[in-house]
Design a protein around this motif. Structure first.
Motif, short mmCIF file in Angstrom:
data_model
loop_
_atom_site.label_atom_id
_atom_site.label_comp_id
_atom_site.label_asym_id
_atom_site.label_seq_id
_atom_site.Cartn_x
_atom_site.Cartn_y
_atom_site.Cartn_z
N UNK A 199 0.82 -1.21 0.00
CA UNK A 199 0.00 0.00 0.00
C UNK A 199 0.86 1.26 0.00
N UNK A 200 1.96 1.23 0.72
CA UNK A 200 2.84 2.41 0.76
C UNK A 200 3.45 2.67 -0.63
N UNK A 201 3.87 1.62 -1.31
CA UNK A 201 4.43 1.81 -2.65
C UNK A 201 3.39 2.39 -3.60
N UNK A 202 2.17 1.88 -3.52
CA UNK A 202 1.10 2.37 -4.39
C UNK A 202 0.77 3.83 -4.07
N UNK A 203 0.71 4.16 -2.80
CA UNK A 203 0.43 5.53 -2.40
C UNK A 203 1.54 6.47 -2.87
N UNK A 204 2.77 6.03 -2.70
CA UNK A 204 3.90 6.86 -3.14
C UNK A 204 3.79 7.16 -4.63
N UNK A 205 3.48 6.14 -5.43
CA UNK A 205 3.38 6.34 -6.87
C UNK A 205 2.24 7.29 -7.24
N UNK A 206 1.13 7.19 -6.51
CA UNK A 206 0.00 8.08 -6.77
C UNK A 206 0.36 9.53 -6.46
N UNK A 207 0.98 9.75 -5.31
CA UNK A 207 1.35 11.11 -4.93
C UNK A 207 2.37 11.71 -5.90
N UNK A 208 3.29 10.89 -6.39
CA UNK A 208 4.28 11.41 -7.35
C UNK A 208 3.60 11.72 -8.69
N UNK A 209 2.65 10.90 -9.09
CA UNK A 209 1.92 11.18 -10.33
C UNK A 209 1.09 12.46 -10.19
N UNK A 210 0.47 12.63 -9.04
CA UNK A 210 -0.29 13.85 -8.80
C UNK A 210 0.62 15.07 -8.77
N UNK A 211 1.82 14.90 -8.25
CA UNK A 211 2.76 16.01 -8.16
C UNK A 211 3.17 16.50 -9.55
N UNK A 212 3.32 15.58 -10.49
CA UNK A 212 3.71 15.95 -11.85
C UNK A 212 2.68 16.89 -12.47
N UNK A 213 1.41 16.66 -12.17
CA UNK A 213 0.33 17.46 -12.76
C UNK A 213 -0.16 18.56 -11.83
N UNK A 214 0.59 18.85 -10.77
CA UNK A 214 0.17 19.87 -9.81
C UNK A 214 0.05 21.24 -10.48
N UNK A 215 -0.88 22.04 -9.99
CA UNK A 215 -1.14 23.34 -10.61
C UNK A 215 -0.26 24.46 -10.05
N UNK A 216 0.44 24.19 -8.97
CA UNK A 216 1.32 25.21 -8.40
C UNK A 216 2.55 24.55 -7.79
N UNK A 217 3.58 25.34 -7.59
CA UNK A 217 4.81 24.82 -7.00
C UNK A 217 4.55 24.34 -5.57
#
Length: 236
Positions: A199-217
């Motif tokens: 679960x931690x690996x999956x969560x980490x990957x989701x947060x990093x994917x979301x970070x790539x498309x983040x709308x602000x720094x």
């Protein structure tokens, strides 16, 4: 229309406009209705209950006054589920009644929202979110969490970013569940093994994917921090 807009805004001049309209249209139910709308807009829920109850007496066979009365009762902190139930059983196009019942504790009713409704996705999302937002997450069964994740994944019309955020919330709830329970055998959640590491690996990957498309720094940095915080411990 003018009085309606004033009432919805809770404008100070609304009572004067309503009195003028009452003189022009004596006995018209719409005057009472907009007085109820004004009462809700200005936080006078008890007054709104009385007004919408009067509307219901004027229009006893109509569904809308019943829904308005239910909402006013809810706002006033009074039992409203019976009225929401009457509306929902009468006409399934009044999806607000289903959400009202859900707020009263009958979350399962959201599964009855028709697939053709524009609110179907919202209902399914609310059902999934309710699983992990309950105060007693530890009392859940693993199958409840798996079902919530599958419900989110099945909403093809849902914005991908929103889907990832909801999936992350379900995974976070599963990690909380694992704090007091052993990992279930041979079970997967959101395409990950139902274990702390998985679960931690999956969560980490989701947060990093979301970070790539983040709308602000700031948002990107916050998501990266969350990814680092949830990352499984390794020797590297």
């Amino acid at each position: 229309m003018r009085v309606r807009l004033l009432a919805e805004e809770g404008a100070a001049e609304t009572p004067i406009a309503l009195n003028e309209l009452d003189r022009e249209l004596p006995g018209d139910w719409r005057v009472t209705w907009y007085r109820g709308v004004l009462a809700l807009a200005t936080g006078q829920a008890d007054e709104a209950v009385s007004l919408f109850d009067a509307c219901l007496s004027m229009l006893p066979g109509e569904t809308a006054p019943k829904l308005a009365l239910a909402f006013a009762l809810e706002c006033a902190g009074k039992p409203a589920a019976s009225w929401y139930d009457v509306v929902w059983r009468t006409d399934r196009s009044y999806v607000s009644a289903a959400f009202g019942l859900a707020r009263s504790g009958r979350m399962s009713v959201l599964d009855e929202v028709p697939a053709t409704s524009v609110y179907r996705v919202a209902a399914q999302v609310a059902l999934a979110a309710s699983v992990v937002r309950r105060p007693d997450v530890a009392a859940l069964r693993p199958s409840d969490l798996v079902a919530a994740a599958e419900r989110v994944a099945g909403q093809t019309a849902l914005d991908p970013r929103r889907r990832d955020l909801l999936t992350a919330e379900v995974l976070g709830g599963a990690l909380t569940w694992l704090e007091t329970s052993p990992p279930p055998k041979d079970l997967r959640l959101a395409d990950a093994p139902f274990t702390e590491q998985g679960l931690r690996r999956r969560l980490e990957s989701l947060f990093r994917r979301l970070a790539v498309a983040a709308e602000s720094r700031q948002e990107r940095h916050a998501l990266i921090d969350r990814a680092n915080a949830v990352r499984p411990r390794t020797w590297l």
